[in-house]
Scaffold this motif. Structure first.
Motif, short mmCIF file in Angstrom:
data_model
loop_
_atom_site.label_atom_id
_atom_site.label_comp_id
_atom_site.label_asym_id
_atom_site.label_seq_id
_atom_site.Cartn_x
_atom_site.Cartn_y
_atom_site.Cartn_z
N ASP A 167 11.05 4.17 -3.96
CA ASP A 167 10.62 4.88 -5.17
C ASP A 167 9.31 4.33 -5.71
OD1 ASP A 167 12.85 6.47 -5.01
OD2 ASP A 167 14.03 5.26 -6.42
N ILE A 168 8.97 3.12 -5.33
CA ILE A 168 7.67 2.54 -5.69
C ILE A 168 6.94 2.31 -4.37
CG2 ILE A 168 6.44 0.70 -6.90
CD1 ILE A 168 9.01 0.12 -8.44
N PRO A 169 6.12 3.27 -3.94
CA PRO A 169 5.52 3.23 -2.60
C PRO A 169 4.38 2.23 -2.46
CG PRO A 169 4.73 5.15 -3.77
CD PRO A 169 5.73 4.49 -4.68
N ILE A 170 4.71 0.97 -2.62
CA ILE A 170 3.76 -0.11 -2.41
C ILE A 170 4.36 -1.02 -1.34
CG2 ILE A 170 2.53 -2.06 -3.44
CD1 ILE A 170 2.83 -0.71 -6.14
N MET A 171 3.71 -1.13 -0.21
CA MET A 171 4.25 -1.92 0.90
C MET A 171 3.92 -3.40 0.70
SD MET A 171 3.26 0.70 4.00
CE MET A 171 4.11 -0.25 5.27
N ASP A 172 4.42 -3.95 -0.38
CA ASP A 172 4.05 -5.32 -0.75
C ASP A 172 5.23 -6.00 -1.42
OD1 ASP A 172 2.44 -7.57 -1.06
OD2 ASP A 172 0.74 -6.40 -1.81
N GLY A 173 5.02 -7.26 -1.78
CA GLY A 173 6.07 -8.03 -2.43
C GLY A 173 5.57 -9.40 -2.82
N PRO A 174 6.44 -10.27 -3.29
CA PRO A 174 6.02 -11.60 -3.72
C PRO A 174 5.64 -12.48 -2.53
CG PRO A 174 8.40 -11.44 -3.74
CD PRO A 174 7.89 -10.06 -3.44
N TYR A 175 4.93 -13.55 -2.85
CA TYR A 175 4.52 -14.56 -1.87
C TYR A 175 3.79 -13.87 -0.72
CZ TYR A 175 4.70 -18.89 0.83
OH TYR A 175 4.36 -20.02 1.56
N LYS A 176 4.15 -14.15 0.53
CA LYS A 176 3.47 -13.58 1.69
C LYS A 176 4.21 -12.38 2.29
CE LYS A 176 1.46 -18.06 3.01
NZ LYS A 176 1.36 -19.10 4.07
N PHE A 177 5.21 -11.89 1.58
CA PHE A 177 6.04 -10.82 2.12
C PHE A 177 5.42 -9.45 1.87
CE2 PHE A 177 8.93 -14.36 1.11
CZ PHE A 177 9.43 -14.59 2.38
N TYR A 178 5.45 -8.62 2.89
CA TYR A 178 4.93 -7.25 2.79
C TYR A 178 5.45 -6.47 4.00
CZ TYR A 178 1.63 -8.29 6.59
OH TYR A 178 1.08 -8.62 7.81
N GLY A 179 5.14 -5.18 4.05
CA GLY A 179 5.40 -4.40 5.25
C GLY A 179 6.63 -3.52 5.23
N LEU A 180 7.39 -3.52 4.14
CA LEU A 180 8.52 -2.60 4.02
C LEU A 180 8.06 -1.29 3.39
CD1 LEU A 180 11.32 -5.08 2.91
CD2 LEU A 180 11.37 -3.65 4.96
N PRO A 181 8.74 -0.19 3.63
CA PRO A 181 8.31 1.12 3.07
C PRO A 181 8.67 1.26 1.59
CG PRO A 181 10.31 1.41 4.34
CD PRO A 181 9.88 -0.02 4.55
N GLY A 182 8.17 0.34 0.80
CA GLY A 182 8.44 0.33 -0.64
C GLY A 182 8.28 -1.07 -1.18
N LEU A 183 8.22 -1.19 -2.49
CA LEU A 183 8.03 -2.49 -3.13
C LEU A 183 9.27 -3.37 -3.00
CD1 LEU A 183 6.18 -4.27 -4.97
CD2 LEU A 183 7.38 -3.24 -6.92
N ILE A 184 9.05 -4.63 -2.66
CA ILE A 184 10.15 -5.60 -2.61
C ILE A 184 10.47 -6.02 -4.05
CG2 ILE A 184 10.88 -7.88 -1.84
CD1 ILE A 184 8.99 -7.53 0.57
N LEU A 185 11.68 -5.76 -4.47
CA LEU A 185 12.11 -6.09 -5.83
C LEU A 185 12.74 -7.47 -5.90
CD1 LEU A 185 13.75 -2.68 -6.79
CD2 LEU A 185 11.40 -3.42 -7.21
#
Length: 289
Positions: A167-185
């Motif tokens: 629902d939040i289409p940002i392929m990012d997250g905290p620290y060095k984590f990224y790459g999922l089809p949505g924001l890491i909560l």
């Protein structure tokens, strides 16, 4: 089938990056961690993930972000006024335990880490290091009011479980984590030594581009060079103060010459104490070479 999956991934990436380029967000995470593996009590700190230009995002402690953005705003306004009058930049009072600035270029899959030690900034760029996520279909959880999906990965010698929302289409997250089809909560390792969880999300533009204004030129090191330097720094932090003074300039810390034995002893003590907060490091091994 694999070709279709690849094309779908490329398409999703293009759509999300286009969306990200048009949107600017400040996402606040609570970072909880156990300083050593023998303790049960967590240390906590707020961190900020800043997105907005479609190319790179920035992750650092909220206190460091607040000071970096303030410094950038003051310098930008000063330049707009044709550099008239005196430039007054508030002195840094950074007390964050998490002191790294992580710059993620999602498009190129590059991660750059800035480490600021006294007046020197060390910059290390890590090569492409994709995170191989395994999404767990049917596993959902409510996080920050969103229906979040579950994904698992191996990173830095730990097994991590993430909860993300498309629902939040940002392929990012905290620290060095990224790459999922949505924001890491939310994301945590299997031993629950480290837990990152979203606490705030606002649509706003932020700029920390002038954060290093007035500092010495950044020192670029390879990951191997940084590792070697850091091992030496942990043994003798005050080595960073060597050869600072010149015939024209004398550096002063708390009213005392930075080259004095007393200042070096105080600096060592302060840094060694700060290092205790991460005797149980986030990364137990380097994710990639």
């Amino acid at each position: 089938m694999k070709l279709k999956q690849f094309l779908l991934t490329v398409l999703l990436s293009a759509v999300f990056n286009s969306f990200l380029a048009a949107q600017s967000y400040k996402i606040i995470y609570e970072m909880k961690w156990k300083p050593t593996q023998s303790v049960t009590q967590y240390t906590t700190e707020l961190c900020a993930l800043i997105t907005g230009n479609g190319q790179a995002s920035f992750f650092e402690s909220y206190e460091n972000f607040r000071q970096d953005s303030l410094k950038t705003r003051i310098i930008t306004e000063y330049a707009k006024n044709d550099s008239k009058g005196s430039l007054r930049i508030p002195s840094s009072t950074k007390t964050s335990l998490f002191r790294s600035l992580i710059i993620k270029n999602i498009v190129d899959k590059k991660i750059t880490v800035e480490e600021r030690l006294y007046i020197k900034t060390f910059v290390t760029e890590y090569p492409s290091c994709p995170i191989h996520w395994k999404i767990q279909p049917g596993n959902t959880e409510q996080v920050f009011g969103y229906k979040a999906e579950k994904a698992v990965c191996e990173f830095g010698g730990r097994t991590w479980t993430a909860w993300f929302t498309p629902d939040i289409p940002i392929m990012d997250g905290p620290y060095k984590f990224y790459g999922l089809p949505g924001l890491i909560l939310k994301i945590q390792d299997s031993r629950e030594d480290y837990i990152f969880e979203i606490k705030g999300l606002t649509k706003e533009e932020n700029n920390i581009g002038k954060r290093n204004f007035g500092s010495q030129q950044s020192i670029k090191l390879s990951s191997k060079q940084w590792g070697s330097f850091w091992e030496g720094y942990k043994k003798q932090p005050s080595s960073i103060l060597e050869n600072l003074n010149t015939s024209q300039t004398t550096y002063v810390i708390n009213g005392k010459n930075a080259d004095s034995r007393e200042v070096k002893e105080e600096y060592n003590k302060k840094e060694w104490n700060a290092m205790k907060a991460f005797e149980n490091p986030i990364e137990l091994s380097q994710p990639c070479n």
